[in-house]
Design a protein around this motif. Sequence first.
Motif, PDB file in Angstrom:
ATOM      1  N   SER A  56      -8.442   7.592 -16.049  1.00  0.00           N
ATOM      2  CA  SER A  56      -8.433   8.893 -16.740  1.00  0.00           C
ATOM      3  C   SER A  56      -6.989   9.360 -16.905  1.00  0.00           C
ATOM      4  N   PRO A  57      -6.743  10.360 -17.760  1.00  0.00           N
ATOM      5  CA  PRO A  57      -5.364  10.838 -17.963  1.00  0.00           C
ATOM      6  C   PRO A  57      -4.677  11.186 -16.648  1.00  0.00           C
ATOM      7  N   LYS A  58      -3.464  10.698 -16.467  1.00  0.00           N
ATOM      8  CA  LYS A  58      -2.747  10.874 -15.205  1.00  0.00           C
ATOM      9  C   LYS A  58      -2.096  12.250 -15.080  1.00  0.00           C
ATOM     10  N   SER A  59      -2.079  12.990 -16.168  1.00  0.00           N
ATOM     11  CA  SER A  59      -1.364  14.274 -16.154  1.00  0.00           C
ATOM     12  C   SER A  59      -1.937  15.250 -15.124  1.00  0.00           C
ATOM     13  N   GLY A  60      -3.246  15.165 -14.867  1.00  0.00           N
ATOM     14  CA  GLY A  60      -3.854  16.084 -13.913  1.00  0.00           C
ATOM     15  C   GLY A  60      -4.064  15.484 -12.540  1.00  0.00           C
ATOM     16  N   MET A  61      -3.407  14.353 -12.275  1.00  0.00           N
ATOM     17  CA  MET A  61      -3.617  13.633 -11.025  1.00  0.00           C
ATOM     18  C   MET A  61      -2.330  13.622 -10.200  1.00  0.00           C
ATOM     19  N   SER A  62      -2.431  13.911  -8.918  1.00  0.00           N
ATOM     20  CA  SER A  62      -1.249  13.915  -8.069  1.00  0.00           C
ATOM     21  C   SER A  62      -0.738  12.488  -7.862  1.00  0.00           C
ATOM     22  N   GLN A  63       0.524  12.366  -7.482  1.00  0.00           N
ATOM     23  CA  GLN A  63       1.091  11.046  -7.206  1.00  0.00           C
ATOM     24  C   GLN A  63       0.325  10.341  -6.095  1.00  0.00           C
ATOM     25  N   VAL A  64      -0.024  11.093  -5.051  1.00  0.00           N
ATOM     26  CA  VAL A  64      -0.729  10.501  -3.907  1.00  0.00           C
ATOM     27  C   VAL A  64      -2.113  10.004  -4.334  1.00  0.00           C
ATOM     28  N   ARG A  65      -2.833  10.790  -5.132  1.00  0.00           N
ATOM     29  CA  ARG A  65      -4.160  10.380  -5.586  1.00  0.00           C
ATOM     30  C   ARG A  65      -4.066   9.114  -6.433  1.00  0.00           C
ATOM     31  N   GLN A  66      -3.145   9.100  -7.375  1.00  0.00           N
ATOM     32  CA  GLN A  66      -2.960   7.949  -8.245  1.00  0.00           C
ATOM     33  C   GLN A  66      -2.582   6.705  -7.427  1.00  0.00           C
ATOM     34  N   ALA A  67      -1.662   6.875  -6.476  1.00  0.00           N
ATOM     35  CA  ALA A  67      -1.226   5.754  -5.646  1.00  0.00           C
ATOM     36  C   ALA A  67      -2.369   5.239  -4.777  1.00  0.00           C
ATOM     37  N   SER A  68      -3.153   6.143  -4.226  1.00  0.00           N
ATOM     38  CA  SER A  68      -4.262   5.753  -3.350  1.00  0.00           C
ATOM     39  C   SER A  68      -5.336   4.988  -4.126  1.00  0.00           C
ATOM     40  N   LEU A  69      -5.612   5.432  -5.334  1.00  0.00           N
ATOM     41  CA  LEU A  69      -6.584   4.729  -6.174  1.00  0.00           C
ATOM     42  C   LEU A  69      -6.090   3.328  -6.531  1.00  0.00           C
ATOM     43  N   PHE A  70      -4.800   3.217  -6.840  1.00  0.00           N
ATOM     44  CA  PHE A  70      -4.245   1.908  -7.187  1.00  0.00           C
ATOM     45  C   PHE A  70      -4.321   0.944  -6.006  1.00  0.00           C
ATOM     46  N   LEU A  71      -4.019   1.443  -4.825  1.00  0.00           N
ATOM     47  CA  LEU A  71      -4.122   0.621  -3.627  1.00  0.00           C
ATOM     48  C   LEU A  71      -5.566   0.185  -3.387  1.00  0.00           C
ATOM     49  N   TYR A  72      -6.495   1.118  -3.543  1.00  0.00           N
ATOM     50  CA  TYR A  72      -7.917   0.792  -3.381  1.00  0.00           C
ATOM     51  C   TYR A  72      -8.341  -0.286  -4.383  1.00  0.00           C
ATOM     52  N   LEU A  73      -7.985  -0.103  -5.652  1.00  0.00           N
ATOM     53  CA  LEU A  73      -8.383  -1.071  -6.676  1.00  0.00           C
ATOM     54  C   LEU A  73      -7.785  -2.444  -6.379  1.00  0.00           C
ATOM     55  N   ASN A  74      -6.532  -2.471  -5.983  1.00  0.00           N
ATOM     56  CA  ASN A  74      -5.870  -3.747  -5.697  1.00  0.00           C
ATOM     57  C   ASN A  74      -6.578  -4.524  -4.603  1.00  0.00           C
ATOM     58  N   ARG A  75      -7.028  -3.831  -3.581  1.00  0.00           N
ATOM     59  CA  ARG A  75      -7.651  -4.493  -2.438  1.00  0.00           C
ATOM     60  C   ARG A  75      -9.154  -4.744  -2.628  1.00  0.00           C
ATOM     61  N   HIS A  76      -9.750  -4.141  -3.651  1.00  0.00           N
ATOM     62  CA  HIS A  76     -11.194  -4.311  -3.872  1.00  0.00           C
ATOM     63  C   HIS A  76     -11.527  -5.061  -5.154  1.00  0.00           C
ATOM     64  N   CYS A  77     -10.561  -5.265  -6.025  1.00  0.00           N
ATOM     65  CA  CYS A  77     -10.845  -5.932  -7.300  1.00  0.00           C
ATOM     66  C   CYS A  77     -10.818  -7.452  -7.144  1.00  0.00           C
ATOM     67  N   TYR A  78     -11.217  -8.135  -8.170  1.00  0.00           N
ATOM     68  CA  TYR A  78     -11.286  -9.595  -8.153  1.00  0.00           C
ATOM     69  C   TYR A  78      -9.903 -10.214  -7.984  1.00  0.00           C
TER      70      TYR A  78
END
Length: 273
Positions: free
Chosen positions: A100-122
């Motif tokens: 979703s658009p990153k403009s309304g997302m904090s740096q910590v939220r965006q970073a945490s989601l990226f870390l989660y996706l990296n460790r859970h994706c194929y």
Amino acid sequence: MAKPNKTTLKWAGSKIRIMKQLRPHLPKAKRLVEPFAGSCAVMMNTNYEQYLIADVNSDLINLLDALAFVPDGVIFEATGFFNQNNNPSDYYRLRNEFNSPKSGMSQVRQASLFLYLNRHCYNGLCRYNKQGKFNVPFGKYKNPYFPQKEIDSFCDKAYLSKASILNLEWQDTLSLVDFNDGVYCDPPYMGSGFTQYHTSGFSDADHEALASALKDINDIQGNPITVSNSPEAKELYADLGFTIHEIDAPRTISAKGNRKPAKEIIAVLEGVK
């Protein structure tokens, strides 16, 4: 020989498994400049006084910056994601949020989601579609690892080395190379097919431009240069006067399931004082 330090992120093409072979060919310098930082495997397994780590992938750099400066926030928020039941429904819900658009997302939220996706994706892949949306499917892992130790180590290393962490194209990163710096480049490999770690790919013309730019830096400023690439790039770098070393590298990701060692090259230009 001590085991290499692992990194916070799983990463295609990570240099962790070849550090013993790569380390002797890395530049001798006070500061190491990396225009293609990736998971920072080289940074975490070397002892330069300073680092300039950069990458064109803004999601990656946002995470590295957050881990360096607000690690507790990322650990707290990402732990919540990791503690959920690991299922496709939650994965795709969080992937949609990340896209979703990153403009309304904090740096910590965006970073945490990226870390989660990296460790859970194929396969821990980092790939985007033409719209810039992260599109790697669910990885089906039973118990994804939360990299607490690796986060702590990165935070400490970034602080002690006063690391600069920048979201830049490689050309802009090279413009920041000072006279006493060493440069290590690990671009998407020529002929690999794995180039869409960002919405812009990396063509043969890009490889030629990078090699020429590195040669110019060495000619003009005398900086030592090291480049990792596939054998397809051997002629390109040899023609520019680089010394070529060939190694066998473990293959961690293969579209055809072939994980036999693959040939790689390490191209080197010595520093000129």
